[in-house]
Enzyme design. Sequence first.
Site, mmCIF file in Angstrom:
data_model
loop_
_atom_site.group_PDB
_atom_site.id
_atom_site.type_symbol
_atom_site.label_atom_id
_atom_site.label_comp_id
_atom_site.label_asym_id
_atom_site.label_seq_id
_atom_site.Cartn_x
_atom_site.Cartn_y
_atom_site.Cartn_z
ATOM 1 N N HIS A 1 38.406 -5.181 13.319
ATOM 2 C CA HIS A 1 37.191 -6.088 13.961
ATOM 3 C C HIS A 1 35.834 -5.553 13.747
ATOM 4 C CE1 HIS A 1 37.186 -3.656 17.807
ATOM 5 N NE2 HIS A 1 35.937 -3.901 17.431
ATOM 6 N N SER B 1 33.326 0.681 18.774
ATOM 7 C CA SER B 1 34.344 0.334 18.044
ATOM 8 C C SER B 1 34.458 1.063 16.795
ATOM 9 C CB SER B 1 34.308 -1.131 17.664
ATOM 10 O OG SER B 1 34.378 -1.998 18.619
ATOM 11 N N ASP C 1 44.546 -3.895 14.741
ATOM 12 C CA ASP C 1 43.027 -3.591 14.541
ATOM 13 C C ASP C 1 42.931 -2.273 13.875
ATOM 14 O OD1 ASP C 1 40.424 -4.239 15.012
ATOM 15 O OD2 ASP C 1 40.586 -3.759 17.154
#
Length: 258
Positions: free
Chosen positions: A65, A204, A110
């Site tokens: 992402h 992230s 992910d």
Amino acid sequence: MVLIRVIANLLILQLSNAQKSSELVIGGDECNITEHRFLVEIFNSSGLFCGGTLIDQEWVLSAAHCDMRNMRIYLGVHNEGVQHADQQRRFAREKFFCLSSRNYTKWDKDIMLIRLNRPVNNSEHIAPLSLPSNPPSVGSVCRIMGWGTITSPNATFPDVPHCANINLFNYTVCRGAHAGLPATSRTLCAGVLQGGIDTCGGDSGGPLICNGTFQGIVSWGGHPCAQPGEPALYTKVFDYLPWIQSIIAGNTTATCPP
């Protein structure tokens, strides 16, 4: 409400355009300048960014992402206002995902493998982090790090990366904390149950290092961050080792585990 970390970073940017978009760890302290030589910053032309981990002179591992256009990757950074002589900037030559559609869920796939446009050399502030040879054990003490917000939901952005220690829990702890998770997942559940320490915002893509070994990629968690009883989830690197190693070896059609 559970949000993917990069979405939270976008919301922070919308609420505070005057502030710098960056990512840090809530409840941590400034990292030792020598302990994050593998940690990279990933920017795009808008300034939004994620973290990542240098695993080879030519390869960086991050979260799917975190994929963005015009990606710029910085290595060897500690203080945003002080440039080291060995600081480097690279671009993404190639990006690899588990699915050709680049789909992923909060609990599966992910992960993004980035090939740099040219290799980097080891230096005082740059060195790769080895991939794990074994999965982590529940109860492990894990290290998190990043350049993001140290407060949530309102954002505060320091110029240096912060580090903190959290604990690795059984996946069932995260299932109990976050609705909608499947019975099994290729993720790790980690945090501090009393709250106050957590990855947040744009952390992230950065590393989860358990007992000194690279084991996870910051994926998603609750918002606001660092709430009691709400550990975050991290992509489990060990489960993707064959895929990672195959691509680095030249088999760019390798598939991820189901």
